[in-house]
Design a protein around this motif. Sequence first.
Motif, PDB file in Angstrom:
ATOM      1  N   LEU A 205       6.958  -1.789  -3.529  1.00  0.00           N
ATOM      2  CA  LEU A 205       6.741  -0.387  -3.890  1.00  0.00           C
ATOM      3  C   LEU A 205       6.782   0.515  -2.660  1.00  0.00           C
ATOM      4  CD1 LEU A 205       5.870   1.937  -5.747  1.00  0.00           C
ATOM      5  CD2 LEU A 205       3.496   1.172  -5.443  1.00  0.00           C
ATOM      6  N   LEU A 206       6.073   0.105  -1.604  1.00  0.00           N
ATOM      7  CA  LEU A 206       6.012   0.935  -0.397  1.00  0.00           C
ATOM      8  C   LEU A 206       7.400   1.165   0.197  1.00  0.00           C
ATOM      9  CD1 LEU A 206       2.883  -0.739   1.237  1.00  0.00           C
ATOM     10  CD2 LEU A 206       2.996   1.587   0.328  1.00  0.00           C
ATOM     11  N   THR A 207       8.183   0.093   0.293  1.00  0.00           N
ATOM     12  CA  THR A 207       9.520   0.212   0.868  1.00  0.00           C
ATOM     13  C   THR A 207      10.416   1.071  -0.001  1.00  0.00           C
ATOM     14  OG1 THR A 207       9.295  -1.965   1.912  1.00  0.00           O
ATOM     15  CG2 THR A 207      11.522  -1.087   1.700  1.00  0.00           C
ATOM     16  N   ALA A 208      10.321   0.897  -1.313  1.00  0.00           N
ATOM     17  CA  ALA A 208      11.144   1.699  -2.220  1.00  0.00           C
ATOM     18  C   ALA A 208      10.854   3.189  -2.062  1.00  0.00           C
ATOM     19  CB  ALA A 208      10.898   1.262  -3.662  1.00  0.00           C
ATOM     20  N   VAL A 209       9.581   3.531  -1.937  1.00  0.00           N
ATOM     21  CA  VAL A 209       9.194   4.947  -1.816  1.00  0.00           C
ATOM     22  C   VAL A 209       9.543   5.497  -0.439  1.00  0.00           C
ATOM     23  CG1 VAL A 209       7.212   6.524  -1.764  1.00  0.00           C
ATOM     24  CG2 VAL A 209       7.381   4.782  -3.560  1.00  0.00           C
ATOM     25  N   LEU A 210       9.282   4.699   0.606  1.00  0.00           N
ATOM     26  CA  LEU A 210       9.433   5.194   1.971  1.00  0.00           C
ATOM     27  C   LEU A 210      10.835   5.000   2.546  1.00  0.00           C
ATOM     28  CD1 LEU A 210       6.031   3.903   3.444  1.00  0.00           C
ATOM     29  CD2 LEU A 210       6.574   6.236   2.703  1.00  0.00           C
ATOM     30  N   ARG A 211      11.555   3.940   2.083  1.00  0.00           N
ATOM     31  CA  ARG A 211      12.849   3.640   2.713  1.00  0.00           C
ATOM     32  C   ARG A 211      13.984   3.403   1.720  1.00  0.00           C
ATOM     33  NH1 ARG A 211       8.862   1.509   5.768  1.00  0.00           N
ATOM     34  NH2 ARG A 211       8.741  -0.439   4.611  1.00  0.00           N
ATOM     35  N   GLY A 212      13.696   3.396   0.444  1.00  0.00           N
ATOM     36  CA  GLY A 212      14.755   3.272  -0.549  1.00  0.00           C
ATOM     37  C   GLY A 212      14.814   1.903  -1.213  1.00  0.00           C
ATOM     38  N   CYS A 213      15.461   1.874  -2.378  1.00  0.00           N
ATOM     39  CA  CYS A 213      15.488   0.662  -3.207  1.00  0.00           C
ATOM     40  C   CYS A 213      16.262  -0.494  -2.578  1.00  0.00           C
ATOM     41  CB  CYS A 213      16.077   0.989  -4.584  1.00  0.00           C
ATOM     42  SG  CYS A 213      14.988   1.990  -5.597  1.00  0.00           S
ATOM     43  N   GLU A 214      17.312  -0.192  -1.831  1.00  0.00           N
ATOM     44  CA  GLU A 214      18.099  -1.275  -1.244  1.00  0.00           C
ATOM     45  C   GLU A 214      17.255  -2.069  -0.247  1.00  0.00           C
ATOM     46  OE1 GLU A 214      20.941  -2.240  -2.503  1.00  0.00           O
ATOM     47  OE2 GLU A 214      20.602  -0.576  -3.882  1.00  0.00           O
ATOM     48  N   ALA A 215      16.495  -1.357   0.571  1.00  0.00           N
ATOM     49  CA  ALA A 215      15.605  -2.050   1.515  1.00  0.00           C
ATOM     50  C   ALA A 215      14.530  -2.818   0.766  1.00  0.00           C
ATOM     51  CB  ALA A 215      14.970  -1.032   2.465  1.00  0.00           C
ATOM     52  N   ALA A 216      14.041  -2.246  -0.350  1.00  0.00           N
ATOM     53  CA  ALA A 216      12.982  -2.908  -1.122  1.00  0.00           C
ATOM     54  C   ALA A 216      13.479  -4.195  -1.786  1.00  0.00           C
ATOM     55  CB  ALA A 216      12.445  -1.946  -2.176  1.00  0.00           C
ATOM     56  N   GLU A 217      14.784  -4.263  -2.064  1.00  0.00           N
ATOM     57  CA  GLU A 217      15.324  -5.469  -2.696  1.00  0.00           C
ATOM     58  C   GLU A 217      15.125  -6.692  -1.813  1.00  0.00           C
ATOM     59  OE1 GLU A 217      17.152  -7.780  -5.638  1.00  0.00           O
ATOM     60  OE2 GLU A 217      16.267  -5.776  -5.676  1.00  0.00           O
ATOM     61  N   THR A 218      15.191  -6.510  -0.505  1.00  0.00           N
ATOM     62  CA  THR A 218      14.951  -7.624   0.425  1.00  0.00           C
ATOM     63  C   THR A 218      13.527  -8.150   0.259  1.00  0.00           C
ATOM     64  OG1 THR A 218      16.507  -6.683   2.012  1.00  0.00           O
ATOM     65  CG2 THR A 218      14.921  -8.294   2.861  1.00  0.00           C
ATOM     66  N   ASP A 219      12.562  -7.228   0.138  1.00  0.00           N
ATOM     67  CA  ASP A 219      11.168  -7.641  -0.052  1.00  0.00           C
ATOM     68  C   ASP A 219      10.982  -8.327  -1.401  1.00  0.00           C
ATOM     69  OD1 ASP A 219      10.295  -6.586   2.405  1.00  0.00           O
ATOM     70  OD2 ASP A 219      10.133  -4.583   1.551  1.00  0.00           O
ATOM     71  N   ARG A 220      11.656  -7.833  -2.432  1.00  0.00           N
ATOM     72  CA  ARG A 220      11.532  -8.450  -3.760  1.00  0.00           C
ATOM     73  C   ARG A 220      12.050  -9.888  -3.746  1.00  0.00           C
ATOM     74  NH1 ARG A 220      13.976  -9.986  -8.181  1.00  0.00           N
ATOM     75  NH2 ARG A 220      16.062  -9.514  -7.397  1.00  0.00           N
ATOM     76  N   LEU A 221      13.177 -10.104  -3.075  1.00  0.00           N
ATOM     77  CA  LEU A 221      13.725 -11.463  -2.997  1.00  0.00           C
ATOM     78  C   LEU A 221      12.806 -12.382  -2.205  1.00  0.00           C
ATOM     79  CD1 LEU A 221      17.498 -10.588  -2.461  1.00  0.00           C
ATOM     80  CD2 LEU A 221      16.423 -11.514  -4.538  1.00  0.00           C
ATOM     81  N   ALA A 222      12.163 -11.832  -1.174  1.00  0.00           N
ATOM     82  CA  ALA A 222      11.178 -12.624  -0.420  1.00  0.00           C
ATOM     83  C   ALA A 222      10.003 -12.995  -1.309  1.00  0.00           C
ATOM     84  CB  ALA A 222      10.699 -11.838   0.805  1.00  0.00           C
ATOM     85  N   LEU A 223       9.593 -12.092  -2.203  1.00  0.00           N
ATOM     86  CA  LEU A 223       8.515 -12.394  -3.144  1.00  0.00           C
ATOM     87  C   LEU A 223       8.932 -13.505  -4.108  1.00  0.00           C
ATOM     88  CD1 LEU A 223       5.732 -11.740  -4.347  1.00  0.00           C
ATOM     89  CD2 LEU A 223       6.834  -9.945  -5.718  1.00  0.00           C
ATOM     90  N   VAL A 224      10.179 -13.463  -4.559  1.00  0.00           N
ATOM     91  CA  VAL A 224      10.689 -14.536  -5.428  1.00  0.00           C
ATOM     92  C   VAL A 224      10.594 -15.881  -4.701  1.00  0.00           C
ATOM     93  CG1 VAL A 224      12.758 -15.469  -6.545  1.00  0.00           C
ATOM     94  CG2 VAL A 224      12.209 -13.022  -6.753  1.00  0.00           C
ATOM     95  N   ASP A 225      10.971 -15.919  -3.428  1.00  0.00           N
ATOM     96  CA  ASP A 225      10.913 -17.160  -2.646  1.00  0.00           C
ATOM     97  C   ASP A 225       9.478 -17.677  -2.518  1.00  0.00           C
ATOM     98  OD1 ASP A 225      13.637 -17.082  -2.297  1.00  0.00           O
ATOM     99  OD2 ASP A 225      13.553 -16.154  -0.300  1.00  0.00           O
TER     100      ASP A 225
END
Length: 394
Positions: free
Chosen positions: A270-290
Amino acid sequence: FLDRARAARPSREVAAGEEPLASVLCRRLAGLPLAIELAAARLRMMSLAQLVEGLDDQLELLTDGPSHSVGHHRAMRATMDWSYEQLDPPERSLFRRLAVFRGGFTLETAERFHRTFPDSEGAVFQRLAHLVDASMVEPIPGDRFLMLEPVREYGLHLLGEHGEVEPARRGHAAVFTELFRIPDRELYGPPPGSPSERRFPSEHNNVRAALNWAAESGDAATLAELGTSAVCLLTSLGFLEEADDWCSRLLTVGDEAKPHRARALARRVLLTAVLRGCEAAETDRLALVDIAEALDDDRWRALAIERRALLALLRDDFGTASELWDRATAELLRLGSQEAWLCLSNHMEALFQAGHYDRAEAVADQLAEVGERFGISGLPAQALEGRSFIAVYR
């Protein structure tokens, strides 16, 4: 001075004949309000003449000369030294140690803190009452106590002289780590209306000080546990940049496959999506999946789906987001996890914003049911608020 003297000793006014002596005392203290208040508090235990004599002795020690030549700093230091010396040894210890608190403390946190020291026998309440009587600690609204900053800095100076800075800061951090510890069942962190969420604004400065100590001292366990709690609460309360900063630090601490890391990543999406955009947040989401796979935990897998729904919504793909929230909600309820509240809360808001009022109302009903089922008191109120907005806009 006369006003504070009256408050300190209601049964006896300063006599008219004593007023010249009171004027002498105020000049000795360079007219400093805090020094005057500290001095006046001592009239509970001694006469005005004894008070002036005691302060004069202390000022002579500090200035190596006549007390009338003392500067503001020395007048304040002399008054605080003298007030401190009137305390008994256990009260002095408590005063020094309480100086590590930032933004005040409650009696409860003072008692917890006191118990972190080996010499913790004796009641804190009575000692704290004496510190209040001496105006070294001030009662403030919200059943809290505060050291004014000059007094707190003086206490920290004494704490250093006694070699107690490290144990005091460690004990302070331990108190707030325990106070804001996240139960294992709260995967995403404290839900809306939780005691932690209500308490955090008053303790924000204390938590920040404790985290800074943990980072400076290399206490990875405290940084991981208290830092995770802080990131969750800071995000919920809207302190996004501070939450993002601590989140970045947390992700460098400890084992890759730990619940604290999963919590931090879930918030960081959420923080990355709001502060830096959804593309950057996708990296964090994939890390959460891992991490969900590494933990082999279906609840975290479902929460990773919820974060995917959130990003889909932020990309204006409402249909995909709604489908994913339904899927994550069903899975979390099947698993008996209270984290279904997160899916329902976000889904209700998205449906309302999209104008799907009937579906939003049905999700609000589910949210209230989850609150009742899991004893989360803030959810029925959130659901009622949602239904109220729906009624207005329908």
